[in-house]
Design a protein around this motif. Structure first.
Motif, mmCIF file in Angstrom:
data_model
loop_
_atom_site.group_PDB
_atom_site.id
_atom_site.type_symbol
_atom_site.label_atom_id
_atom_site.label_comp_id
_atom_site.label_asym_id
_atom_site.label_seq_id
_atom_site.Cartn_x
_atom_site.Cartn_y
_atom_site.Cartn_z
ATOM 1 N N THR A 3 0.849 -1.187 0.000
ATOM 2 C CA THR A 3 0.000 0.000 0.000
ATOM 3 C C THR A 3 0.883 1.235 0.000
ATOM 4 O OG1 THR A 3 -1.805 -1.080 1.182
ATOM 5 C CG2 THR A 3 -1.693 1.321 1.327
ATOM 6 N N ILE A 4 0.527 2.199 -0.828
ATOM 7 C CA ILE A 4 1.228 3.478 -0.844
ATOM 8 C C ILE A 4 0.416 4.444 -0.001
ATOM 9 C CG2 ILE A 4 2.051 5.382 -2.285
ATOM 10 C CD1 ILE A 4 2.321 3.302 -4.544
ATOM 11 N N ALA A 5 0.993 4.860 1.124
ATOM 12 C CA ALA A 5 0.302 5.728 2.077
ATOM 13 C C ALA A 5 0.794 7.160 1.901
ATOM 14 C CB ALA A 5 0.551 5.250 3.499
ATOM 15 N N PHE A 6 -0.120 8.040 1.507
ATOM 16 C CA PHE A 6 0.224 9.457 1.380
ATOM 17 C C PHE A 6 0.177 10.108 2.767
ATOM 18 C CE2 PHE A 6 -1.301 8.246 -2.745
ATOM 19 C CZ PHE A 6 -0.539 8.987 -3.642
ATOM 20 N N ASN A 7 1.242 10.764 3.138
ATOM 21 C CA ASN A 7 1.287 11.526 4.379
ATOM 22 C C ASN A 7 0.417 12.773 4.197
ATOM 23 O OD1 ASN A 7 1.894 13.186 6.553
ATOM 24 N ND2 ASN A 7 4.114 12.978 6.372
ATOM 25 N N GLU A 23 -1.513 18.871 -2.878
ATOM 26 C CA GLU A 23 -2.920 18.620 -3.199
ATOM 27 C C GLU A 23 -3.101 18.317 -4.677
ATOM 28 O OE1 GLU A 23 -5.583 21.596 -1.768
ATOM 29 O OE2 GLU A 23 -4.602 21.748 0.177
ATOM 30 N N GLN A 24 -2.421 19.060 -5.527
ATOM 31 C CA GLN A 24 -2.545 18.827 -6.964
ATOM 32 C C GLN A 24 -1.955 17.476 -7.368
ATOM 33 O OE1 GLN A 24 -4.244 20.607 -9.124
ATOM 34 N NE2 GLN A 24 -4.789 22.165 -7.603
ATOM 35 N N LEU A 25 -0.857 17.076 -6.741
ATOM 36 C CA LEU A 25 -0.252 15.785 -7.070
ATOM 37 C C LEU A 25 -1.140 14.622 -6.646
ATOM 38 C CD1 LEU A 25 3.528 16.349 -6.246
ATOM 39 C CD2 LEU A 25 2.560 15.739 -8.475
ATOM 40 N N VAL A 26 -1.731 14.716 -5.463
ATOM 41 C CA VAL A 26 -2.625 13.640 -5.011
ATOM 42 C C VAL A 26 -3.811 13.506 -5.965
ATOM 43 C CG1 VAL A 26 -4.156 12.853 -3.172
ATOM 44 C CG2 VAL A 26 -1.937 13.847 -2.594
ATOM 45 N N ALA A 27 -4.400 14.642 -6.336
ATOM 46 C CA ALA A 27 -5.549 14.601 -7.255
ATOM 47 C C ALA A 27 -5.136 14.034 -8.611
ATOM 48 C CB ALA A 27 -6.125 16.004 -7.422
ATOM 49 N N ALA A 44 -3.642 4.978 -0.082
ATOM 50 C CA ALA A 44 -4.429 5.516 1.026
ATOM 51 C C ALA A 44 -3.876 6.874 1.421
ATOM 52 C CB ALA A 44 -4.383 4.572 2.219
ATOM 53 N N LEU A 45 -4.768 7.809 1.633
ATOM 54 C CA LEU A 45 -4.399 9.123 2.151
ATOM 55 C C LEU A 45 -4.638 9.109 3.652
ATOM 56 C CD1 LEU A 45 -3.675 12.160 1.748
ATOM 57 C CD2 LEU A 45 -6.121 12.564 1.417
ATOM 58 N N VAL A 46 -3.580 9.275 4.430
ATOM 59 C CA VAL A 46 -3.663 9.211 5.881
ATOM 60 C C VAL A 46 -3.691 10.631 6.439
ATOM 61 C CG1 VAL A 46 -2.681 8.233 7.986
ATOM 62 C CG2 VAL A 46 -2.306 7.097 5.788
ATOM 63 N N SER A 55 -12.914 14.536 -2.639
ATOM 64 C CA SER A 55 -13.375 13.166 -2.814
ATOM 65 C C SER A 55 -12.546 12.501 -3.913
ATOM 66 C CB SER A 55 -14.855 13.156 -3.195
ATOM 67 O OG SER A 55 -15.300 11.835 -3.442
ATOM 68 N N TYR A 56 -11.843 11.428 -3.553
ATOM 69 C CA TYR A 56 -11.011 10.709 -4.511
ATOM 70 C C TYR A 56 -11.678 9.390 -4.904
ATOM 71 C CZ TYR A 56 -7.488 14.012 -2.879
ATOM 72 O OH TYR A 56 -6.809 15.158 -2.535
ATOM 73 N N ARG A 57 -11.508 9.003 -6.137
ATOM 74 C CA ARG A 57 -12.128 7.779 -6.645
ATOM 75 C C ARG A 57 -11.311 6.544 -6.317
ATOM 76 N NH1 ARG A 57 -13.039 8.542 -12.873
ATOM 77 N NH2 ARG A 57 -13.730 6.376 -12.602
ATOM 78 N N ASN A 58 -9.993 6.668 -6.314
ATOM 79 C CA ASN A 58 -9.135 5.493 -6.207
ATOM 80 C C ASN A 58 -8.157 5.554 -5.050
ATOM 81 O OD1 ASN A 58 -9.736 4.000 -8.926
ATOM 82 N ND2 ASN A 58 -9.534 6.173 -9.445
ATOM 83 N N ILE A 59 -8.170 6.639 -4.299
ATOM 84 C CA ILE A 59 -7.322 6.759 -3.114
ATOM 85 C C ILE A 59 -8.246 6.813 -1.900
ATOM 86 C CG2 ILE A 59 -5.641 8.179 -1.887
ATOM 87 C CD1 ILE A 59 -4.668 9.215 -4.570
#
Length: 363
Positions: A3-7, A23-27, A44-46, A55-59
């Protein structure tokens, strides 16, 4: 695959340019994953705070327990996050990350605590330098935003060059914002007869050179509009003389900033060093000409699409600004070149470069 966990520590924090990039990179990564169905990626965004997030579709979004939310941000990032996500690959997009989690990648945007120490307090410098040293040695990937920043990170011994991956920022987010021109009425501005710049008192931002230029007779009938958190009192407290043709917007919404950029005569960006320099690209994408200093990453990012001025010569800034405002041929040439330059920097491209690197490392 891990799993790739975004800080997600940056959600709920005061808005900064670094947070905007994150924010732009996560989107953009979320959109990238959507176009690669069946790739088995788990992201996963933690987040620590009870804050509103897109609202993200895949994260997926992971909101931590109540007691974790009560922890100080530093303790949460350095202690709780690596323990809670110990089996994951942690992706940190805002300069810092947990030291004790080797299976990580961190984006360090610049080395300005080394190159421009006078812009930061001593505790801030010491904290960042100590973390940079260990992050650069321990984390598996160091991302940065320009070749210039990469050379600075190597120069100051933060990381070896073969560990550093350059991912340029995008600027196409401004094209999705509906302009709000209410600031023109509030500040009584005439379209194309004012110049935009950052309201920032940090020494390396070099806004003092603009104050000197706008105090001269050449620009006496042109307004300098400073956007951001710093006030007239802040500048005066740092020893600057603020001429009467300077206006301060305070912190404004993105739509209002886009409205100001779209109607400005020019954006002035006199920084003595920049890891990237996003505002000039944002302005170019909106058809606003740019006058910039040939320092840091600005030549790399802006190319030949801006007018460059000596960062220590007020007369050079006055002359170049007047050329943009009064010479239609110069103005149109800069607008055309700027649109082409800005078109080469997209978040889709940035997300692909970053995520393909992470995916290769996580296997």
């Amino acid at each position: 695959m891990k799993t790739i966990a975004f800080n997600g520590k940056f959600f709920g924090a005061a808005p900064t340019g670094v947070h905007k990039v994150a924010e732009q990179l996560v989107a953009a990564i979320d959109a990238l994953i959507a176009g690669q169905a069946g790739n088995g990626l788990d992201c996963a965004l933690v987040v620590r705070d009870r804050v509103e997030i897109p609202s993200y579709r895949n994260i997926s979004c992971v909101r931590e327990s109540r007691w974790a939310r009560k922890m100080h941000r530093i303790a949460w990032e350095q202690c709780y996050l690596p323990l809670a996500r110990r089996r994951d690959f942690i992706l940190n997009l805002c300069n810092l990350g947990p030291l004790f989690h080797r299976d990580s990648a961190t984006m360090i945007h610049d080395a300005q605590v080394y190159s421009a120490p006078e812009s930061y307090s001593l505790p801030f410098r010491l904290w960042y330098k100590s973390l940079y040293f260990f992050i650069g040695k321990r984390h598996r990937i160091i991302f940065t935003v320009s070749e210039f920043s990469k050379s600075e990170l190597v120069r100051y011994g933060i990381a070896d060059p073969d560990k550093i991956v350059v991912v340029h920022n995008g600027c196409d987010h401004v094209l999705q914002v509906q302009p709000d021109a209410r600031q023109l009425a509030t500040l009584r501005l005439k379209p194309r007869r004012y110049v935009l710049a950052l309201a920032n008192t940090q020494k390396h931002k070099n806004i003092g050179i603009l104050l000197k230029a706008f105090a001269g007779a050449q620009l006496g009938d042109v307004e300098l509009v400073l956007f951001g958190g710093a006030t007239r009192a802040d500048f005066e407290g740092h020893g600057h003389v603020v001429p009467p043709n300077v206006r301060f917007t305070g912190r404004i919404a993105d739509a209002e900033l886009v409205g100001l950029m779209a109607n400005a005569g020019a954006l002035a960006f006199p920084s003595l060093t920049e890891g990237f320099g996003l505002p000039p690209l944002e302005a170019m994408a909106l058809g606003c000409p740019v006058v910039a200093a040939p320092c840091g990453a600005l030549p790399e990012v802006c190319g030949k699409a801006v007018l460059y001025a000596d960062p220590f010569d007020p007369d050079a800034w006055s002359s170049n600004i007047l050329a943009v405002l009064n010479d239609e041929a110069v103005r149109q040439s800069l607008i055309f070149a700027g649109l082409g330059q800005a078109g080469g920097f997209t978040w889709k491209q940035a997300a692909r470069s970053l995520f393909e690197t992470v995916r290769a490392v996580t296997g």
